[in-house]
Design an enzyme around this catalytic site. Structure first.
Site, PDB file in Angstrom:
ATOM      1  N   TYR A   1     -25.659  20.270   1.213  1.00 20.92           N
ATOM      2  CA  TYR A   1     -24.211  20.392   0.990  1.00 20.92           C
ATOM      3  C   TYR A   1     -23.857  19.592  -0.268  1.00 20.92           C
ATOM      4  O   TYR A   1     -23.058  18.676  -0.264  1.00 20.92           O
ATOM      5  CB  TYR A   1     -23.417  19.908   2.211  1.00 20.92           C
ATOM      6  CG  TYR A   1     -22.091  20.639   2.337  1.00 20.92           C
ATOM      7  CD1 TYR A   1     -22.058  21.988   2.711  1.00 20.92           C
ATOM      8  CD2 TYR A   1     -20.887  20.007   2.061  1.00 20.92           C
ATOM      9  CE1 TYR A   1     -20.857  22.665   2.811  1.00 20.92           C
ATOM     10  CE2 TYR A   1     -19.682  20.689   2.153  1.00 20.92           C
ATOM     11  CZ  TYR A   1     -19.674  22.015   2.528  1.00 20.92           C
ATOM     12  OH  TYR A   1     -18.484  22.692   2.630  1.00 20.92           O
TER      13      TYR A   1
ATOM     14  N   HIS B   1     -24.927  14.164  -5.819  1.00 21.02           N
ATOM     15  CA  HIS B   1     -26.325  14.601  -5.731  1.00 21.02           C
ATOM     16  C   HIS B   1     -26.800  15.160  -7.074  1.00 21.02           C
ATOM     17  O   HIS B   1     -27.923  14.885  -7.523  1.00 21.02           O
ATOM     18  CB  HIS B   1     -26.471  15.735  -4.712  1.00 21.02           C
ATOM     19  CG  HIS B   1     -26.084  15.394  -3.304  1.00 21.02           C
ATOM     20  ND1 HIS B   1     -25.000  15.949  -2.677  1.00 21.02           N
ATOM     21  CD2 HIS B   1     -26.649  14.563  -2.398  1.00 21.02           C
ATOM     22  CE1 HIS B   1     -24.912  15.494  -1.440  1.00 21.02           C
ATOM     23  NE2 HIS B   1     -25.895  14.636  -1.237  1.00 21.02           N
TER      24      HIS B   1
ATOM     25  N   SER C   1     -20.644  14.476   1.343  1.00 17.86           N
ATOM     26  CA  SER C   1     -20.616  15.756   2.073  1.00 17.86           C
ATOM     27  C   SER C   1     -19.614  15.667   3.215  1.00 17.86           C
ATOM     28  O   SER C   1     -18.983  16.651   3.590  1.00 17.86           O
ATOM     29  CB  SER C   1     -22.010  16.072   2.624  1.00 17.86           C
ATOM     30  OG  SER C   1     -22.958  16.010   1.582  1.00 17.86           O
ATOM     31  N   ARG C   2     -19.433  14.469   3.774  1.00 16.62           N
ATOM     32  CA  ARG C   2     -18.524  14.302   4.924  1.00 16.62           C
ATOM     33  C   ARG C   2     -17.045  14.358   4.527  1.00 16.62           C
ATOM     34  O   ARG C   2     -16.201  14.472   5.413  1.00 16.62           O
ATOM     35  CB  ARG C   2     -18.824  12.985   5.651  1.00 16.62           C
ATOM     36  CG  ARG C   2     -20.144  13.013   6.415  1.00 16.62           C
ATOM     37  CD  ARG C   2     -20.289  11.826   7.363  1.00 16.62           C
ATOM     38  NE  ARG C   2     -21.400  12.000   8.269  1.00 16.62           N
ATOM     39  CZ  ARG C   2     -22.622  11.463   8.110  1.00 16.62           C
ATOM     40  NH1 ARG C   2     -22.872  10.696   7.071  1.00 16.62           N
ATOM     41  NH2 ARG C   2     -23.579  11.697   8.996  1.00 16.62           N
TER      42      ARG C   2
ATOM     43  N   GLY D   1     -28.517   7.146  -4.790  1.00 19.07           N
ATOM     44  CA  GLY D   1     -27.167   6.734  -5.170  1.00 19.07           C
ATOM     45  C   GLY D   1     -26.804   5.367  -4.613  1.00 19.07           C
ATOM     46  O   GLY D   1     -27.127   5.047  -3.473  1.00 19.07           O
TER      47      GLY D   1
ATOM     48  N   LYS E   1     -23.947   4.643  -3.807  1.00 18.07           N
ATOM     49  CA  LYS E   1     -22.900   4.863  -2.813  1.00 18.07           C
ATOM     50  C   LYS E   1     -23.397   4.416  -1.434  1.00 18.07           C
ATOM     51  O   LYS E   1     -22.650   3.845  -0.650  1.00 18.07           O
ATOM     52  CB  LYS E   1     -22.515   6.334  -2.807  1.00 18.07           C
ATOM     53  CG  LYS E   1     -21.296   6.602  -1.986  1.00 18.07           C
ATOM     54  CD  LYS E   1     -21.579   7.691  -1.033  1.00 18.07           C
ATOM     55  CE  LYS E   1     -20.531   7.731   0.046  1.00 18.07           C
ATOM     56  NZ  LYS E   1     -21.102   8.377   1.210  1.00 18.07           N
ATOM     57  N   ASP E   2     -24.676   4.704  -1.162  1.00 27.12           N
ATOM     58  CA  ASP E   2     -25.284   4.268   0.099  1.00 27.12           C
ATOM     59  C   ASP E   2     -26.067   2.991  -0.197  1.00 27.12           C
ATOM     60  O   ASP E   2     -27.301   2.989  -0.227  1.00 27.12           O
ATOM     61  CB  ASP E   2     -26.187   5.382   0.636  1.00 27.12           C
ATOM     62  CG  ASP E   2     -25.393   6.638   0.918  1.00 27.12           C
ATOM     63  OD1 ASP E   2     -24.863   6.763   2.016  1.00 27.12           O
ATOM     64  OD2 ASP E   2     -25.268   7.480   0.003  1.00 27.12           O
TER      65      ASP E   2
ATOM     66  N   GLN F   1     -31.909  10.143  12.155  1.00 28.05           N
ATOM     67  CA  GLN F   1     -30.963   9.138  11.677  1.00 28.05           C
ATOM     68  C   GLN F   1     -29.556   9.330  12.251  1.00 28.05           C
ATOM     69  O   GLN F   1     -28.627   8.631  11.867  1.00 28.05           O
ATOM     70  CB  GLN F   1     -30.948   9.073  10.150  1.00 28.05           C
ATOM     71  CG  GLN F   1     -30.359  10.289   9.461  1.00 28.05           C
ATOM     72  CD  GLN F   1     -30.629  10.254   7.970  1.00 28.05           C
ATOM     73  OE1 GLN F   1     -31.765  10.383   7.520  1.00 28.05           O
ATOM     74  NE2 GLN F   1     -29.589  10.079   7.177  1.00 28.05           N
TER      75      GLN F   1
END
Ligand code: AMP
Length: 278
Positions: A32, A37, A186-187, A147, A149-150, A61
Site C-alpha cells: 500500500y 516508501h 498506509s494507516r 524510514g 518514521k518508524d 508483528q
C-alpha cells in the site's frame, strides 16, 4: 521488473547478480505504497546497482486485536509504482512461504523491544526482527533502506544486525510528510476526513517541542504536558509521548541536542506514530 514468490528463486536470482559484483539494495515494505516508501526506493536506486523490494504483511508483528485482516492492500498499484521507480525484483511471498507449520524460532532485541511501542504492542518487535532476519537471509542485500518514521524499528533492526553479524548496512531515510506535516503512513487511509485534519496536530506538537527547546525550556515533563494538551484538544488519545535518548531509547528527564521526541496517538481506532530529532 521480476516478481518473485519463492525463496529459492529469489536467492538464485540475487546470488547470480552478486556473483557479477553488483551491489544489492533492499526495501522491505508491507505494501500500500506511498511517497515515504517510494523515497526509500529512489534512495536505493541512487546508491545500489540492483534494487529489490518486498511486499509482505507479516502476521507475526500483529497482535490478535490488531488490524492484520483490514490492513490496506493494493498489489497491482504497488507493482506498477515499484516498476516506475526502477525496482528490479519484488519479493511477494505468502504466509506459507514465510512461516512453515513448524516455525519455532524468534529473535528478540532485549530492552529495546519492550520500550515505547513495545509496551502496548506485545511481541510486535519480535515479529519485526524475525521477519526481517528471514528476509535478509533470503535477499542478502548490501544495504537495506528504512524510514526514520518508524524510529524504534530502525534502532531495533540496527541492533539486531550488529549483534547477529548480518552483512547488511541500514541506510536511514528521512520521514516524508503531507503538506500539513502528517507523516505518510498506509494507516492514514483509515482516518475519517475530520480525524485526518486533527491528525496534523502530531507534527505540530513535535514542532512545539523543538520550539520550546529552542527557547530554553528543556524539562521533559513540561514539554510532554504541552504536547499532550495540543493533541488532546484535537481529540487524539495519547498512548505515549516520550523524550528519549536516540540510541538506548531510554526516557530522559531533560531535552538535549540529538535526543528524540517520539509519540503514539490514536484518532478513533487508528493508531499513528511519529517522532522528531531535537
Ligand atoms: P511499512 O510498509 O509501514 O512496513 O514501511 C516500510 C518502510 O517504509 C519502513 O522502513 C518505514 O519506516 C518506511 N516508511 C513508512 N512511512 C514512511 C514515511 N512517511 N517516511 C519515510 N519512510 C517511511
Amino acid at each position: 521488473m521480476k516478481i518473485l514468490k519463492s525463496k529459492n528463486e529469489t536467492r538464485r536470482e540475487i546470488l547470480q547478480e552478486k556473483a557479477e559484483g553488483i551491489s544489492i539494495g533492499f526495501v522491505p515494505t508491507m505494501g500500500y505504497l506511498h511517497d515515504g516508501h517510494l523515497n526509500l526506493v529512489a534512495q536505493a536506486v541512487k546508491k545500489c546497482d540492483t534494487v529489490v523490494a518486498s511486499i509482505y504483511v507479516n502476521p507475526a508483528q500483529f497482535s490478535p486485536k490488531e488490524d492484520l485482516s483490514t490492513y490496506p492492500r493494493n498489489l497491482d498499484r504497488d507493482l506498477s509504482l515499484l516498476q516506475k521507480y526502477g525496482t528490479k525484483y519484488v519479493f511477494c511471498p505468502d504466509d506459507k512461504t514465510m512461516y512453515g507449520p513448524k516455525h519455532l524460532t524468534w529473535i528478540v532485541t532485549e530492552k529495546l523491544a519492550t520500550k515505547l511501542c513495545g509496551k502496548s504492542r506485545e511481541n510486535h518487535f519480535r515479529g519485526v526482527t524475525t521477519v526481517v532476519a528471514k528476509l535478509l537471509n533470503i535477499v542478502q542485500p548490501d544495504f537495506m533502506f528504512m524510514g526514520e518514521k518508524d524510529f524504534q524499528q530502525v534502532v531495533v533492526l540496527e541492533t539486531m544486525i550488529a549483534d547477529l553479524d548480518f552483512p547488511t548496512r541500514i541506510v536511514r531515510c528521512p520521514t516524508i510528510r503531507e503538506s500539513d506535516g502528517l507523516a505518510l503512513s498506509s494507516r492514514n487511509s483509515y482516518l475519517s476526513p475530520e480525524e485526518r485534519i486533527r491528525a496534523a496536530s502530531l507534527y505540530k506538537s513535535l514542532l512545539m517541542a523543538k520550539n520550546l527547546y529552542s527557547t530554553g525550556i528543556t524539562e521533559s515533563e513540561r514539554v510532554r504536558a504541552e504536547m499532550t494538551d495540543l493533541i488532546e484538544y484535537n481529540k487524539g488519545i495519547v498512548d505515549y509521548i516520550e523524550v528519549i535518548d536516540s540510541e538506548t531509547l531510554e526516557s530522559i528527564p531533560e531535552l538535549e541536542k540529538g535526543c528524540r521526541v517520539a509519540l503514539a496517538v490514536k484518532f478513533g481506532n487508528t493508531r499513528l506514530i511519529d517522532n522528531m530529532e531535537i
